[in-house]
Motif scaffolding. Structure first.
Motif, PDB file in Angstrom:
ATOM      1  N   SER A 170     -96.991  41.283  -8.754  1.00 34.92           N
ATOM      2  CA  SER A 170     -96.058  41.943  -7.850  1.00 34.92           C
ATOM      3  C   SER A 170     -94.641  41.917  -8.410  1.00 34.92           C
ATOM      4  CB  SER A 170     -96.086  41.249  -6.483  1.00 34.92           C
ATOM      5  OG  SER A 170     -95.043  41.709  -5.665  1.00 34.92           O
ATOM      6  N   SER A 171     -93.878  42.964  -8.132  1.00 33.80           N
ATOM      7  CA  SER A 171     -92.476  42.996  -8.561  1.00 33.80           C
ATOM      8  C   SER A 171     -91.677  41.888  -7.888  1.00 33.80           C
ATOM      9  CB  SER A 171     -91.858  44.355  -8.232  1.00 33.80           C
ATOM     10  OG  SER A 171     -91.906  44.603  -6.825  1.00 33.80           O
ATOM     11  N   ASN A 172     -92.127  41.453  -6.718  1.00 33.78           N
ATOM     12  CA  ASN A 172     -91.448  40.355  -6.016  1.00 33.78           C
ATOM     13  C   ASN A 172     -91.619  39.013  -6.712  1.00 33.78           C
ATOM     14  OD1 ASN A 172     -90.448  41.900  -3.912  1.00 33.78           O
ATOM     15  ND2 ASN A 172     -92.318  41.699  -2.709  1.00 33.78           N
ATOM     16  N   ALA A 173     -92.587  38.927  -7.628  1.00 33.64           N
ATOM     17  CA  ALA A 173     -92.897  37.656  -8.276  1.00 33.64           C
ATOM     18  C   ALA A 173     -92.273  37.541  -9.661  1.00 33.64           C
ATOM     19  CB  ALA A 173     -94.410  37.486  -8.379  1.00 33.64           C
ATOM     20  N   LYS A 174     -91.438  38.490 -10.045  1.00 33.72           N
ATOM     21  CA  LYS A 174     -90.834  38.482 -11.370  1.00 33.72           C
ATOM     22  C   LYS A 174     -89.524  37.706 -11.365  1.00 33.72           C
ATOM     23  CE  LYS A 174     -94.171  41.169 -12.694  1.00 33.72           C
ATOM     24  NZ  LYS A 174     -95.295  40.598 -13.465  1.00 33.72           N
ATOM     25  N   PHE A 175     -89.355  36.841 -12.353  1.00 33.55           N
ATOM     26  CA  PHE A 175     -88.098  36.106 -12.478  1.00 33.55           C
ATOM     27  C   PHE A 175     -87.002  37.060 -12.932  1.00 33.55           C
ATOM     28  CE2 PHE A 175     -90.557  32.437 -11.902  1.00 33.55           C
ATOM     29  CZ  PHE A 175     -89.731  31.328 -11.801  1.00 33.55           C
TER      30      PHE A 175
END
Length: 329
Positions: free
Chosen positions: A199-204
């Motif tokens: 998910s894009s929400n899980a990218k640092f």
């Protein structure tokens, strides 16, 4: 240096990819979630709460806040201070008892890092599992730790009420700063566990190291809102215990060396705020010098000189560890 830090802070904030509103709307939108996913989300949120509570408790424990502010003690892990009976005897007896328990935290924290856990439990829950494992093992250590019975080496050279209020207020401020920063949940592995690793929400976001430790990041969140002064008050002064014993110093030095050796995120951060970091060291040195000179009348002149010399050696050793970029890679 200050301008570079400000630019880094601005770049980090601009690069932040998570939208807080969308994050929490999606989090609690049960109409579009299966029962399984709702159960997973609930479990993740419980673990999130546990990890944040443990972080709050660890900072309180280090500064003996539970002892100095008894009303907080029942709500903190391990009562918020080293509460077990002190060990009588030599330093060998102290180390012989505590080192095996410390390994319960150090070994998994060092060798079961997220890359290793991904091979065991998969990518999605690796970071959250790592943080929870660290919290649980540290909670165990704090509850079995026994200080060395040597008496008080020195006390801070100002009113205990000042340190009591400073420690309490700055810990609450730091917790609020920590929870208000969206990147906190990435460091703790929450979006990865809820939304999946792809998910894009899980990218640092840019500027946030995946090897960032949670204690350092708490200080960074204080810096981002309150600047250098807030960081100095929180990381430099408020986490000091008012009454300092030899066992306090041993534990703090060991933890500080371990942090510098194992946390790439800490070393990168210190490099960015080197001038502020030096101010903190100078401030602590001044406090130590005044405390030993005015509040440690029970110590001989030789003991005071030895303590100051030991402090200088420890500071030099820590500085050396901060410059070693090959450790923990």
């Amino acid at each position: 240096m200050a301008s570079e830090v400000e630019q880094h802070r601005a770049m980090t904030n601009e690069a932040l990819a998570i939208d807080r509103n969308l994050f929490f709307v999606h989090l609690f939108d049960k109409e579009n979630r299966t029962i399984k996913q709702t159960a997973v989300t609930s479990a993740v949120l419980l673990l999130l709460g546990y990890n944040i509570w443990m972080l709050f408790s660890v900072v309180a424990w280090v500064s003996h806040l539970g002892y100095r502010v008894p009303v907080l003690s029942p709500y903190l892990s391990a009562k918020g201070y080293p509460y077990n009976e002190s060990i009588e005897g030599t330093i060998v007896d102290f180390l012989k008892y505590n080192i095996p328990f410390s390994l319960v935290f150090i070994l998994p924290h060092s060798f079961l890092r997220p890359p290793t856990l991904r091979k065991i439990i998969g990518n999605r829950f690796a970071r959250l599992a790592y943080c929870t494992m660290a919290s649980a093992s540290l909670q165990f250590f704090m509850n079995v730790y026994r200080p060395w019975k040597t008496g008080i080496l020195f006390t801070l050279p100002y009113s205990p009420l000042i340190q009591q209020y400073l420690s309490t207020i700055m810990l609450v401020v730091a917790l609020l700063c920590f929870m208000a920063d969206n990147r906190t949940y990435l460091v703790l592995g929450v979006p990865q566990a809820i939304f999946g690793i792809d998910s894009s929400n899980a990218k640092f976001p840019a500027g946030l190291s995946a090897r960032m430790d949670i204690i350092t990041f708490m200080g960074i969140t204080v810096w981002n809102i309150w600047g250098g002064l807030g960081f100095i008050l929180f990381s430099g002064i408020s986490i000091l215990p008012y009454d300092v014993s030899i066992s306090d110093i041993i534990v703090r030095v060991a933890a500080a060396l371990y942090l510098r050796a194992r946390s790439q995120g800490f070393r990168l951060w210190v490099d960015k705020i080197e001038s502020i970091h030096h101010i903190i060291w100078a401030l602590r040195a001044m406090i130590l010098f005044v405390a030993l000179g005015t509040g440690a009348s029970h110590l001989s002149q030789t003991a005071v000189i030895s303590a100051l010399s030991a402090a200088f050696v420890v500071a030099a050793l820590m500085n050396r560890f901060e410059k070693i970029g090959t450790l923990a890679k």
